[in-house]
Design a protein around this motif. Structure first.
Motif, PDB file in Angstrom:
ATOM      1  N   GLN A 115       0.851  -1.337  -0.073  1.00 55.09           N
ATOM      2  CA  GLN A 115      -0.008  -0.135  -0.091  1.00 55.09           C
ATOM      3  C   GLN A 115       0.769   1.138   0.153  1.00 55.09           C
ATOM      4  OE1 GLN A 115      -2.920   0.333   3.299  1.00 55.09           O
ATOM      5  NE2 GLN A 115      -4.178   1.472   2.010  1.00 55.09           N
ATOM      6  N   GLN A 131       7.302  -1.536   6.633  1.00 48.53           N
ATOM      7  CA  GLN A 131       7.647  -0.256   6.004  1.00 48.53           C
ATOM      8  C   GLN A 131       8.689  -0.278   5.100  1.00 48.53           C
ATOM      9  OE1 GLN A 131       5.252   2.525   5.518  1.00 48.53           O
ATOM     10  NE2 GLN A 131       6.890   3.402   4.236  1.00 48.53           N
ATOM     11  N   PRO A 161       1.581   5.367   0.206  1.00 50.22           N
ATOM     12  CA  PRO A 161       0.872   6.432   0.806  1.00 50.22           C
ATOM     13  C   PRO A 161      -0.267   6.973  -0.110  1.00 50.22           C
ATOM     14  CG  PRO A 161       3.286   6.384   0.585  1.00 50.22           C
ATOM     15  CD  PRO A 161       2.955   5.472  -0.326  1.00 50.22           C
ATOM     16  N   GLY A 162      -1.353   6.982   0.636  1.00 49.21           N
ATOM     17  CA  GLY A 162      -2.303   7.562   0.070  1.00 49.21           C
ATOM     18  C   GLY A 162      -3.395   6.684  -0.967  1.00 49.21           C
ATOM     19  N   LYS A 163      -2.790   5.511  -1.221  1.00 49.88           N
ATOM     20  CA  LYS A 163      -3.665   4.863  -2.122  1.00 49.88           C
ATOM     21  C   LYS A 163      -3.861   3.541  -1.421  1.00 49.88           C
ATOM     22  CE  LYS A 163      -0.458   6.406  -6.060  1.00 49.88           C
ATOM     23  NZ  LYS A 163       0.134   6.196  -7.231  1.00 49.88           N
ATOM     24  N   GLY A 206       6.202   2.097   0.450  1.00 52.93           N
ATOM     25  CA  GLY A 206       4.803   1.702   1.014  1.00 52.93           C
ATOM     26  C   GLY A 206       4.859   0.810   2.055  1.00 52.93           C
ATOM     27  N   GLU A 214       8.952   4.769  -6.170  1.00 51.71           N
ATOM     28  CA  GLU A 214       7.475   4.267  -6.287  1.00 51.71           C
ATOM     29  C   GLU A 214       7.175   3.042  -5.855  1.00 51.71           C
ATOM     30  OE1 GLU A 214       9.560   5.337  -8.741  1.00 51.71           O
ATOM     31  OE2 GLU A 214       9.138   3.988 -10.838  1.00 51.71           O
TER      32      GLU A 214
END
Length: 118
Positions: free
Chosen positions: A39, A113, A41-43, A91, A88
């Motif tokens: 996951q 993380q 961040p923010g997704k 996450g 990218e």
């Protein structure tokens, strides 16, 4: 009870490598397909890779070529090696019971993380 415990995350520079580990307990590990998901961040959660009881491995397109999933049925462990890390890839990485199309109905650990940054 069923438990999944991920480890191995951290802060890595772009181009670096990591090996994530997931320790499983409380179920018949060798009879279960296992999945790694992440996951950003923010997704939302994104399936990354799965390994099946016969050793077959599948990868998301974003993971092909740089990610390698493996399992050790003797130790009840599943691993995810990531090479040439990119920003990218940042996450939280989770391991989960189940394969490509069933993992989101299974159990999931707390995650580890991964931050890719210079």
């Amino acid at each position: 009870q069923l438990q999944l415990a991920e480890s191995g995350g951290g802060l890595v520079q772009p181009g670096g490598s990591l090996r994530l580990s997931c320790a499983a307990s409380g179920f018949t590990f060798h009879s279960s397909a296992m999945t790694w998901a992440r996951q950003a961040p923010g997704k939302g959660l994104e399936w990354v890779s799965a390994i099946y009881t016969d050793g077959m491995k599948t990868y998301a397109d974003s993971a092909k070529g740089r990610f390698t999933i493996s399992r050790d049925n003797g130790l009840d462990m599943v691993y995810l090696e990531i090479h040439n890390l990119k920003p990218e890839d940042t996450g939280t990485y989770f391991c989960a019971t189940g394969g490509r199309y069933t993992w989101d109905d299974g159990y999931r650990g707390q995650g580890t993380q991964v931050t890719v940054s210079s």
